[in-house]
Design an enzyme around this catalytic site. Structure first.
Site, PDB file in Angstrom:
ATOM      1  N   SER A   8      42.556  34.662  42.931  1.00  0.00           N
ATOM      2  CA  SER A   8      43.338  35.531  42.030  1.00  0.00           C
ATOM      3  C   SER A   8      43.503  35.027  40.795  1.00  0.00           C
ATOM      4  O   SER A   8      42.447  34.351  39.959  1.00  0.00           O
ATOM      5  CB  SER A   8      44.365  36.289  42.595  1.00  0.00           C
ATOM      6  OG  SER A   8      45.013  37.171  41.859  1.00  0.00           O
ATOM      7  N   HIS A  58      42.707  42.035  48.578  1.00  0.00           N
ATOM      8  CA  HIS A  58      43.072  40.991  47.705  1.00  0.00           C
ATOM      9  C   HIS A  58      43.992  40.045  48.206  1.00  0.00           C
ATOM     10  O   HIS A  58      44.008  38.929  48.506  1.00  0.00           O
ATOM     11  CB  HIS A  58      43.889  41.533  46.406  1.00  0.00           C
ATOM     12  CG  HIS A  58      43.829  40.657  45.295  1.00  0.00           C
ATOM     13  ND1 HIS A  58      42.808  40.154  44.634  1.00  0.00           N
ATOM     14  CD2 HIS A  58      44.975  39.795  44.826  1.00  0.00           C
ATOM     15  CE1 HIS A  58      43.071  39.495  43.559  1.00  0.00           C
ATOM     16  NE2 HIS A  58      44.394  39.191  43.658  1.00  0.00           N
TER      17      HIS A  58
END
Ligand SMILES: *[C@@H]1O[C@H](CO)[C@@H](O)[C@H](O)[C@H]1NC(C)=O
Ligand SMILES: *[C@@H]1O[C@H](CO)[C@@H](O)[C@H](O)[C@H]1NC(C)=O
Ligand SMILES: *[C@@H]1O[C@H](CO)[C@@H](O)[C@H](O)[C@H]1NC(C)=O
Length: 401
Positions: free
Chosen positions: A174, A377
């Site tokens: 990320s 994610h």
């Protein structure tokens, strides 16, 4: 319906509750934290020790004076140095939260000399040589740009100096990937210090991010930025701040709701990979603070559809950058080997945005889409299927390059 409620909660959480800054430093969450599972209360050293790993704490000093604690798990010794970097509002603890089967430990078991980095502002980076984070607004005058330009650079140099190796390998998730792209494009000499960067859920362009909370959060952050600035709210989600404690309360007592209204609207709706009981542990450690400016910077990127530096407004941009618009990060300067590992159901790192990045990167050695259409994610960090879906690819890449 939950999604809407979720968005509203997050809005309240990150915006309104920060506004009375007397509250943000005065919440006592000790009793609440007591309820959490043990791992949610342990720091990096304690987590590694609990699971039987040798661990060292090191302090990195950045060029602009921030002091950041990083953790080294050297394993049996003689392994290649591997820098591992977490994502936004997170800390290095994230790599050790899944007990024996955590990614961090699997990397040590695979023979690497693992160094967990941290960011300025989070629980391991809330120190500075001259500035006090509780008193000096300037401490929080940073965004992911500075994390990349200073913190990542200092961490790489520190590892090189302390291992005697000339290059390191890296794994990031990320915003951990964002800050690497910032460093490698603004200080291209760092490309030579990196053997490979394995990017999990890469983030650069964000305008295709599909998490349902994103289109609501972004305008709110931008709209309230000025007010929060006037109110002196420069740190968001600090350890004892109201939003953080509210989240901890919610995620302990109503963990189901926590998943529905906080995690899924940002990360991607799934629920297959993260057991609710485990999410409880996670939410004792997550989130860890960041600056308001960091959220604003990402929000600006979403609106401008660019991966560019912080936008101060035309007049100040002229002074800071010598141009009306902030310069784009020139990712074509990233000559280091980059691997991109992404997934179809990621609410923050969409395949379309990754594609924009991929087309400009000159040295992509791998582009891999997780073979599970529901992978989110957060699953890249905490998913129970990591050993099946992600780890083999990570190890293949780290061993090959
Ligand atoms: C982690 O906890 C140990 C044991 O309480 C303590 O000695 C150490 O200073 C802590 N480290 C950090 C970085 O907080
Ligand atoms: C997993 O961790 C626990 C400590 O919580 C330890 O007692 C156990 O031996 C570990 N299991 C394996 C397979 O390493
Ligand atoms: C924050 O830093 C930027 C440049 O890095 C500078 O132009 C600006 O004046 C600073 N703002 C504050 C409030 O210190």
């Amino acid at each position: 319906m939950w999604v809407k409620f979720g968005s509203i909660f997050i809005i309240i959480d990150t915006i309104f509750c920060e506004y009375e800054h007397v509250f943000t430093t005065s919440v006592d969450n000790t009793a609440l934290l007591e309820l959490y599972p043990e791992d949610a209360k342990l720091n990096g050293t304690q987590l590694a020790s609990k699971y039987g790993y040798k661990v060292e704490e090191h302090e990195v000093v950045t060029e602009d004076g921030y002091l950041i604690t990083i953790f080294r798990l050297p394993g049996k010794g003689n392994g290649k140095p591997l820098m591992v970097l977490h994502g936004v509002i997170d800390s290095s603890d994230t790599w050790m939260l899944r007990g024996n089967t955590s990614i961090g430990f699997d990397l040590v078991n695979a023979g690497f000399d693992v160094w967990f980095g941290n960011y300025r502002g989070n629980r391991y980076g809330r120190k500075h040589m001259y500035l006090n984070p509780d008193r000096h607004a300037h401490f929080w005058n940073y965004s992911y740009h500075d994390t990349g330009y200073y913190d990542v650079a200092a961490t790489i140099d520190y590892i090189i100096e302390n291992t005697g190796e000339s290059r390191v390998k890296a794994l990031a998730q990320s915003q951990g990937t964002t800050v690497f792209y910032v460093l490698l494009s603004t200080r291209p000499e760092y490309n030579e210090k990196l053997e490979v960067l394995v990017s999990l859920a890469p983030v650069s362009y964000v305008h295709h991010a599909s998490g349902s909370a994103v289109p609501i959060l972004v305008p709110l952050i931008l709209a309230f930025n000025g007010v929060l600035n006037l109110l002196g709210q420069h740190e968001l989600l600090g350890e004892k701040s109201i939003p953080k404690v509210m989240l901890q309360f919610l995620c302990y007592h109503y963990v189901n709701l926590c998943a529905e209204i906080v995690i899924y609207p940002l990360s991607g709706v799934s629920g297959e990979q993260i057991e609710l009981e485990f999410l409880r542990s996670v939410m004792g450690r997550y989130p860890s603070a960041s600056s308001r400016k960091n959220f604003v910077h990402v929000s600006q990127n979403r609106v401008s559809k660019k991966f560019s530096q912080f936008d101060y407004g035309r007049v100040r941009n002229l002074r800071v950058y010598g141009s009306k618009h902030p310069p784009d990060y020139d990712v074509s300067k990233i000559t280091a080997k980059i691997a991109l590992i992404c997934s179809k159901n990621d609410g923050l790192s969409s395949l379309k945005d990754v594609e924009l990045l991929r087309r400009q990167l000159p040295n992509v050695v791998e582009y891999f889409v997780i073979k599970n259409d529901k992978w989110t994610h957060a699953d890249f960090l905490w998913g129970r299927g990591i050993r099946k879906y992600v780890m083999p690819k990570i190890l293949e890449l780290l061993n090959k390059y």
